[in-house]
Design a protein around this motif. Sequence first.
Motif, PDB file in Angstrom:
ATOM      1  N   THR A  36       0.814  -1.207   0.000  1.00 42.41           N
ATOM      2  CA  THR A  36       0.000   0.000   0.000  1.00 42.41           C
ATOM      3  C   THR A  36       0.853   1.266   0.000  1.00 42.41           C
ATOM      4  OG1 THR A  36      -0.167  -0.223   2.397  1.00 42.41           O
ATOM      5  CG2 THR A  36      -1.988  -1.077   1.084  1.00 42.41           C
ATOM      6  N   GLY A  37       2.023   1.219   0.662  1.00 46.13           N
ATOM      7  CA  GLY A  37       2.894   2.393   0.683  1.00 46.13           C
ATOM      8  C   GLY A  37       3.469   2.710  -0.678  1.00 46.13           C
ATOM      9  N   SER A  38       3.833   1.688  -1.435  1.00 48.89           N
ATOM     10  CA  SER A  38       4.361   1.897  -2.785  1.00 48.89           C
ATOM     11  C   SER A  38       3.297   2.485  -3.693  1.00 48.89           C
ATOM     12  CB  SER A  38       4.845   0.561  -3.364  1.00 48.89           C
ATOM     13  OG  SER A  38       5.908   0.045  -2.605  1.00 48.89           O
ATOM     14  N   CYS A  39       2.070   1.998  -3.538  1.00 52.07           N
ATOM     15  CA  CYS A  39       0.958   2.532  -4.317  1.00 52.07           C
ATOM     16  C   CYS A  39       0.726   3.995  -3.972  1.00 52.07           C
ATOM     17  CB  CYS A  39      -0.310   1.714  -4.041  1.00 52.07           C
ATOM     18  SG  CYS A  39      -1.775   2.296  -4.920  1.00 52.07           S
ATOM     19  N   LYS A  84       2.373   1.213  10.901  1.00 50.90           N
ATOM     20  CA  LYS A  84       1.851   1.159   9.538  1.00 50.90           C
ATOM     21  C   LYS A  84       0.372   1.504   9.492  1.00 50.90           C
ATOM     22  CE  LYS A  84       1.590   0.225   5.172  1.00 50.90           C
ATOM     23  NZ  LYS A  84       2.201   1.095   4.169  1.00 50.90           N
ATOM     24  N   ARG A  85      -0.376   0.967  10.429  1.00 44.96           N
ATOM     25  CA  ARG A  85      -1.811   1.230  10.461  1.00 44.96           C
ATOM     26  C   ARG A  85      -2.092   2.716  10.636  1.00 44.96           C
ATOM     27  NH1 ARG A  85      -4.892  -3.471  11.495  1.00 44.96           N
ATOM     28  NH2 ARG A  85      -3.630  -5.290  12.019  1.00 44.96           N
ATOM     29  N   PHE A  86      -1.386   3.347  11.560  1.00 46.90           N
ATOM     30  CA  PHE A  86      -1.610   4.770  11.829  1.00 46.90           C
ATOM     31  C   PHE A  86      -1.233   5.621  10.622  1.00 46.90           C
ATOM     32  CE2 PHE A  86      -0.165   8.944  13.335  1.00 46.90           C
ATOM     33  CZ  PHE A  86      -1.324   9.369  13.988  1.00 46.90           C
ATOM     34  N   ALA A  87      -0.102   5.290   9.985  1.00 49.49           N
ATOM     35  CA  ALA A  87       0.341   6.052   8.820  1.00 49.49           C
ATOM     36  C   ALA A  87      -0.677   5.957   7.681  1.00 49.49           C
ATOM     37  CB  ALA A  87       1.702   5.543   8.353  1.00 49.49           C
ATOM     38  N   MET A  88      -1.186   4.769   7.437  1.00 53.18           N
ATOM     39  CA  MET A  88      -2.153   4.590   6.370  1.00 53.18           C
ATOM     40  C   MET A  88      -3.492   5.238   6.706  1.00 53.18           C
ATOM     41  SD  MET A  88      -0.393   3.264   4.050  1.00 53.18           S
ATOM     42  CE  MET A  88      -1.723   3.082   2.864  1.00 53.18           C
ATOM     43  N   PHE A  89      -3.878   5.184   7.973  1.00 54.42           N
ATOM     44  CA  PHE A  89      -5.119   5.842   8.387  1.00 54.42           C
ATOM     45  C   PHE A  89      -5.007   7.351   8.206  1.00 54.42           C
ATOM     46  CE2 PHE A  89      -7.690   7.914  11.703  1.00 54.42           C
ATOM     47  CZ  PHE A  89      -8.945   7.497  11.304  1.00 54.42           C
ATOM     48  N   CYS A 116      -4.785  -3.963   6.962  1.00 52.69           N
ATOM     49  CA  CYS A 116      -3.716  -4.944   6.769  1.00 52.69           C
ATOM     50  C   CYS A 116      -2.755  -4.941   7.947  1.00 52.69           C
ATOM     51  CB  CYS A 116      -2.966  -4.640   5.470  1.00 52.69           C
ATOM     52  SG  CYS A 116      -1.481  -5.634   5.208  1.00 52.69           S
ATOM     53  N   GLY A 117      -2.313  -3.756   8.327  1.00 51.97           N
ATOM     54  CA  GLY A 117      -1.371  -3.658   9.436  1.00 51.97           C
ATOM     55  C   GLY A 117       0.041  -3.993   9.018  1.00 51.97           C
ATOM     56  N   ASP A 118       0.970  -3.864   9.950  1.00 54.84           N
ATOM     57  CA  ASP A 118       2.398  -4.036   9.680  1.00 54.84           C
ATOM     58  C   ASP A 118       2.766  -5.460   9.279  1.00 54.84           C
ATOM     59  OD1 ASP A 118       3.037  -1.416  10.243  1.00 54.84           O
ATOM     60  OD2 ASP A 118       3.141  -1.815  12.384  1.00 54.84           O
ATOM     61  N   CYS A 119       2.357  -6.421  10.104  1.00 56.49           N
ATOM     62  CA  CYS A 119       2.823  -7.788   9.884  1.00 56.49           C
ATOM     63  C   CYS A 119       2.337  -8.353   8.559  1.00 56.49           C
ATOM     64  CB  CYS A 119       2.353  -8.687  11.033  1.00 56.49           C
ATOM     65  SG  CYS A 119       3.133  -8.269  12.612  1.00 56.49           S
ATOM     66  N   GLN A 120       1.066  -8.139   8.260  1.00 54.01           N
ATOM     67  CA  GLN A 120       0.540  -8.644   7.005  1.00 54.01           C
ATOM     68  C   GLN A 120       1.204  -7.966   5.827  1.00 54.01           C
ATOM     69  OE1 GLN A 120      -3.728  -8.203   7.301  1.00 54.01           O
ATOM     70  NE2 GLN A 120      -3.940 -10.290   8.062  1.00 54.01           N
ATOM     71  N   ARG A 129       7.483  -9.251   1.215  1.00 49.73           N
ATOM     72  CA  ARG A 129       8.477 -10.287   1.003  1.00 49.73           C
ATOM     73  C   ARG A 129       8.051 -11.278  -0.073  1.00 49.73           C
ATOM     74  NH1 ARG A 129       8.632 -10.307   6.801  1.00 49.73           N
ATOM     75  NH2 ARG A 129       7.289 -12.145   6.772  1.00 49.73           N
ATOM     76  N   GLY A 130       6.757 -11.209  -0.419  1.00 51.22           N
ATOM     77  CA  GLY A 130       6.276 -12.100  -1.462  1.00 51.22           C
ATOM     78  C   GLY A 130       5.836 -13.442  -0.942  1.00 51.22           C
ATOM     79  N   ASP A 131       5.773 -13.607   0.410  1.00 53.90           N
ATOM     80  CA  ASP A 131       5.361 -14.892   0.941  1.00 53.90           C
ATOM     81  C   ASP A 131       3.979 -14.857   1.543  1.00 53.90           C
ATOM     82  OD1 ASP A 131       7.493 -14.621   3.930  1.00 53.90           O
ATOM     83  OD2 ASP A 131       5.970 -13.300   3.037  1.00 53.90           O
ATOM     84  N   GLY A 132       3.233 -13.769   1.217  1.00 56.79           N
ATOM     85  CA  GLY A 132       1.849 -13.679   1.640  1.00 56.79           C
ATOM     86  C   GLY A 132       1.718 -13.164   3.052  1.00 56.79           C
ATOM     87  N   PRO A 133       0.483 -12.856   3.480  1.00 57.20           N
ATOM     88  CA  PRO A 133       0.254 -12.331   4.833  1.00 57.20           C
ATOM     89  C   PRO A 133       0.678 -13.344   5.886  1.00 57.20           C
ATOM     90  CG  PRO A 133      -1.672 -12.000   3.410  1.00 57.20           C
ATOM     91  CD  PRO A 133      -0.734 -12.907   2.678  1.00 57.20           C
TER      92      PRO A 133
END
Length: 203
Positions: free
Chosen positions: A3-6, A85-90, A188-192, A198-202
């Motif tokens: 989401t950050g890259s987008c 991450k959640r706070f930044a995106m919110f 989504c949050g940070d961990c997901q 990394r490309g290995d999914g949530p």
Amino acid sequence: MCTGSCAKCLGGTLIPLTVFGFLANILLFFPGGKVIDNNDHLSDEVWFFGGILGSGVLMIFPALVFLGLKNNDCCGCCGNESCGKRFAMFTSTIFAVVGFLGAGYSFIISAVSINKGPKCLIASNSTWGYPFRDGDYLGNNDLWSKCQKPDNVVPWNLTLFSILLIVGGAQMVICAIQVINGLLGTLCGDCQCCGCCRGDGPV
């Protein structure tokens, strides 16, 4: 894509649109490319600063916020796990809404002005006013002769307000996309997100 890259991509797109909107509004103060003798002879919509405020100033902050999200794209914000991450995106979602409202303001002002036509010296009675009604001049270039002064004011205003209309519409779409992107990032949050990056999914 994270989401950050987008968000960074959207922010980078907003910057040139913001510049175009700002410059278009500035040029509207010089109808026909010339300095006007009396500011009262400018169209009312020029003074609403749709491009300067709506598509300009109010769009700078969302653009900068979107661009900065890339640095917080994974595994927290400034080293803080989980909530960063959640706070930044919110926060980006809030700024996206502000940007959407600003762009919408510019879009509406431009649409009204295009439909209304420019203020000019009316050839038939030598008074300053609005000779066109409900956009009748848009499909009939012969009606443009109703405006005696400023020179070329009809194509000048039509072109610049059309630019502002397109810019405002594009900015609204971009901000709407970021609202959705920001909500996804918040959920989504940070961990997901880290797993996605990394490309290995949530996780």
